[in-house]
Design an enzyme around this catalytic site. Structure first.
Site, short mmCIF file in Angstrom:
data_model
loop_
_atom_site.label_atom_id
_atom_site.label_comp_id
_atom_site.label_asym_id
_atom_site.label_seq_id
_atom_site.Cartn_x
_atom_site.Cartn_y
_atom_site.Cartn_z
N GLU A 427 0.84 -1.18 0.00
CA GLU A 427 0.00 0.00 0.00
C GLU A 427 0.89 1.25 0.00
O GLU A 427 1.77 1.40 0.83
CB GLU A 427 -0.87 -0.04 1.27
CG GLU A 427 -1.42 1.28 1.70
CD GLU A 427 -1.89 1.27 3.16
OE1 GLU A 427 -1.75 0.26 3.87
OE2 GLU A 427 -2.41 2.31 3.57
N ASP A 500 -0.50 -1.09 6.22
CA ASP A 500 -0.28 -0.58 7.56
C ASP A 500 -1.08 -1.39 8.58
O ASP A 500 -2.15 -1.89 8.27
CB ASP A 500 -0.74 0.89 7.65
CG ASP A 500 0.18 1.81 6.87
OD1 ASP A 500 1.29 1.36 6.52
OD2 ASP A 500 -0.21 2.96 6.61
N ASP A 502 -3.10 -0.63 10.77
CA ASP A 502 -4.17 0.15 11.39
C ASP A 502 -5.49 -0.12 10.66
O ASP A 502 -5.54 -0.96 9.76
CB ASP A 502 -3.81 1.65 11.37
CG ASP A 502 -3.62 2.16 9.95
OD1 ASP A 502 -3.90 1.43 8.98
OD2 ASP A 502 -3.17 3.32 9.80
N ASP A 504 -7.23 1.62 8.51
CA ASP A 504 -7.18 1.88 7.07
C ASP A 504 -6.46 0.77 6.33
O ASP A 504 -6.89 0.33 5.26
CB ASP A 504 -6.45 3.20 6.78
CG ASP A 504 -7.39 4.38 6.94
OD1 ASP A 504 -8.61 4.14 7.03
OD2 ASP A 504 -6.90 5.53 6.98
#
Ligand code: TSJ
Length: 639
Positions: A427, A500, A502, A504
């Site tokens: 990403e 990541d 997290d 998102d």
């Protein structure tokens, strides 16, 4: 019966069950966690048969401390009279003779089947011990077995009052047989909920009694498969409010179908034979498809929704956005195909076709608004499919012409043996840059993707083929998609999604998995897809560095190294915060990284489908609920 005779029978019976213990995989598929859970379904299915026969309304499944399972029903109780062939009580035959099901107690003992149609004796053979209690004719009978061996003749242990007939089976799976003996409550929950949907009015209670894990769920659906369709469409926008329902019996085949369209573009239909999911379909599904194709085309022509010059609607057009349950019960199911999972009985095709055609025609006449909206959606699908075909032909021709032209952003590896190669889908461009620097060039390829990738749950096919990120993945993997998919062309044996750590990042990973699940499901099914697990924390103390991948791990490390002012803890907010060396060490180096393989269990297909649709669909409320309920999933994305 004398002791001698009893012993004599015993020897022969032991031989049968010994075979089960020697090759458990042949009888329950595997000795992994999956096989362990199948023991429960096998016993429960026997109680469900009693419910289908009309004599049982409640089944209770309990997981006790020590991973001991208890299944109880309020049926008639397994017969205890002497079975003449075996010379012992029928209940003992059930538990000690291989494939005893169907051979006594009147025809149709086995209706719901169980995996591979094996019986309670297999569960008995694979249990350290098993105890059965039968409440029948005012008396309570009991018998115990250890690894399939009968410990004492069936004995009367008491009496009961009133109408309390039933059967209770308690067993402890054998630790010598199973690699994993821990029961997953959620796995049992999905399957038992499905069983309750498929058996209208049957109440199933699931209870976890393990210390510290106490919980309970009750599944009881008066609407049966109509409620199943409602449940599957939860989180989607239905196209109309009614659930279309057809049922009937023809040529000994009992047919039940429920369906409702939603505004998505996928077919989320599931078929069952004797309560067992048939992922590969078969004659019953063929009958259903033939019926809806014929019926909707007839209706659309007669009502001038389709003009004389318009081509026929195809099955695919009509099934766009369809959620359907096709459930049949049949005396002697015949399974075909390589994995013996495809129903072959030809009478099932005719029965489903007939019943659905007749009742659907009637429904459409009675509900012209619903009929119109389905026909119009199908017409739109027809046009979009046309456009998509053109777009696809174009991409296909292009790849044929320039078959070596890989996406420009791909940093490919030099090794040409796919078995050695892995591709990281990363990403963001900046993390992609670090990954390119960090990687081992021989075997690791990097494909950076910009921002969020297209949500394929909400886009029609033609738009999907136009999306640059998706095109890049398709060309990089080399396999093609859908009907063109060819696993032998796969260029990397590990496809690693790196986002990541997290919310998102989890969302982006889910978008990618959704794409793979819809367009290249074999990649997931055959275990080629992984999630990279970047660390959440870096801990520094006296120039030494540790990485923690979870809060628990952070705590453990801190306890080990001492909690004082000398520790520096950094929480990573994204891959971008790591330099190339750190990224290599923590997330990419095969020697030290953590990877999660994405798994898909065919048994839980409807659950996988619901996970994706709920997370990806339009409706916000169920999505939030779902994420809250399944915080575990969102945390580690281990499907
Ligand atoms: F799998 C199993 F055998 F262990 C098992 C069977 C486990 C559980 C929890 C329940 C059962 C079971 C079997 N419940 N109910 C029955 N019913 C019969 O076996 C039965 C009862 C009566 C008659 C009859 O003709 O009177 C026939 C049958 C097959």
């Amino acid at each position: 019966m004398s002791e001698q005779e009893y012993g004599g029978d015993q020897i022969q019976i032991l031989k049968g069950l010994e075979a089960v213990r020697k090759r458990p995989g042949m009888y329950i598929g595997s000795t992994s966690s999956r096989g362990l859970h199948h023991l429960v379904y096998e016993i429960v299915d026997n109680a469900v048969d009693e419910a289908l026969a009309g004599f049982c309304s409640h089944i209770v499944v309990e997981v006790n401390d020590g991973e001991i399972i208890t299944v109880s029903d309020n049926g008639r109780g397994i017969p205890v009279d002497i079975n003449h062939d075996a010379g012992k009580p029928a209940v003992e035959v059930v538990f000690t003779v291989l494939h005893a099901g169907g051979k006594f107690g009147g025809g149709g003992y086995k209706v719901s089947g169980g995996l591979h149609g094996v019986g309670a004796s297999v569960v008995n053979a694979l249990s350290e011990w098993l105890e059965v209690q039968v409440r029948r004719d005012g008396k309570i009978f009991q018998q115990r077995y250890e690894r399939g061996n009968t410990m004492y003749p069936l004995k009367e242990v008491g009496t009961y009052e009133g109408e309390n007939t039933g059967t209770t089976v308690t067993f402890k799976p054998d630790g010598e047989i199973f690699e994993d003996t821990i029961y997953d409550y959620d796995v049992l929950k999905v399957r038992l909920r499905e069983t309750a949907f498929l058996t209208r009015n049957l109440k199933i209670t699931l209870r976890d009694k393990r210390e510290g894990h106490e919980k309970e769920d009750i599944f009881h659906y008066e609407g049966g498969i109509k409620e199943f369709v409602e449940y599957l469409n939860r989180g989607k926008e239905p196209l109309y409010s009614s659930i279309i329902y057809c049922e009937g019996i023809k040529d000994g085949v009992q047919v039940e179908v429920a369906m409702q369209h939603n505004d998505s573009y996928n077919d989320s239909s599931y078929s069952f034979v004797n309560n067992i999911i048939t992922p590969e379909g078969g004659t019953h599904v063929a009958g259903f498809r033939s019926a809806i194709t014929k019926t909707f085309n007839n209706y659309a022509r007669e009502n001038k929704i389709l003009k004389d010059t318009d081509p026929q609607l195809t099955g695919d057009d009509i099934r766009e956005g369809l959620t359907a349950i096709i459930s049949i019960k049949i005396g002697e199911p015949q399974f075909e195909g390589q994995t013996k999972q495809k129903l072959g009985n030809s009478e099932a095709r005719g029965a489903v076709d007939n019943i659905v055609s007749e009742q659907l025609t009637y429904f459409l006449e009675q509900n012209p608004q619903v009929a119109k909206s389905i026909c119009e959606k199908s017409l739109l699908a027809q046009r979009a499919r046309d456009a998509a075909r053109k777009a696809r032909d174009l991409t296909r021709r292009k790849t044929a012409l320039e078959s070596t032209s890989l996406p420009g952003k791909l940093a490919d590896c030099s090794d040409k043996n796919p078995e050695n190669c892995e591709i990281f889908i990363v990403e963001g461009d900046s993390a992609g840059g670090s990954a390119k620097t960090a990687r081992s060039r021989a075997t690791q390829a990097i494909l950076p993707l910009r921002g969020k990738i297209l949500n394929v749950e909400k886009a029609r096919e033609d738009r999907i083929y136009g999306n640059a990120e998706i095109k890049a993945m398709i060309t990089a993997f080399g396999t093609g998609i859908l009907d063109d998919f060819d696993i032998s062309k796969l260029r990397y044996h590990k496809i690693i999604i790196m986002t990541d750590a997290d919310v998102d990042g989890a969302h982006i990973a889910t978008l990618m998995l959704t794409f793979l699940y819809r367009f290249m499901p074999e990649l997931i099914r055959q275990g080629y897809v992984y999630l990279a697990m970047p660390p959440l924390y870096k801990i520094e103390r006296n120039r030494k560095i540790w990485y923690a991948y979870s809060d628990e791990q952070l705590n453990k490390i801190m306890t080990e190294i001492g909690r004082d002012g000398n520790n520096k803890v950094q929480r990573y907010k994204g891959l971008g915060e790591m330099d190339a060396d750190q990224l290599w060490e923590t997330t990419m180096d095969p020697k030290s990284r953590v990877l999660k393989r994405v798994q898909m269990d065919d048994d839980d297909l409807s659950e996988v489908d619901k996970v994706f649709s709920t997370l990806m669909g339009d409706k916000v409320e169920p999505r939030r609920e779902f994420i809250e309920e399944n915080a575990k999933y969102v945390q580690n994305l281990d499907i």
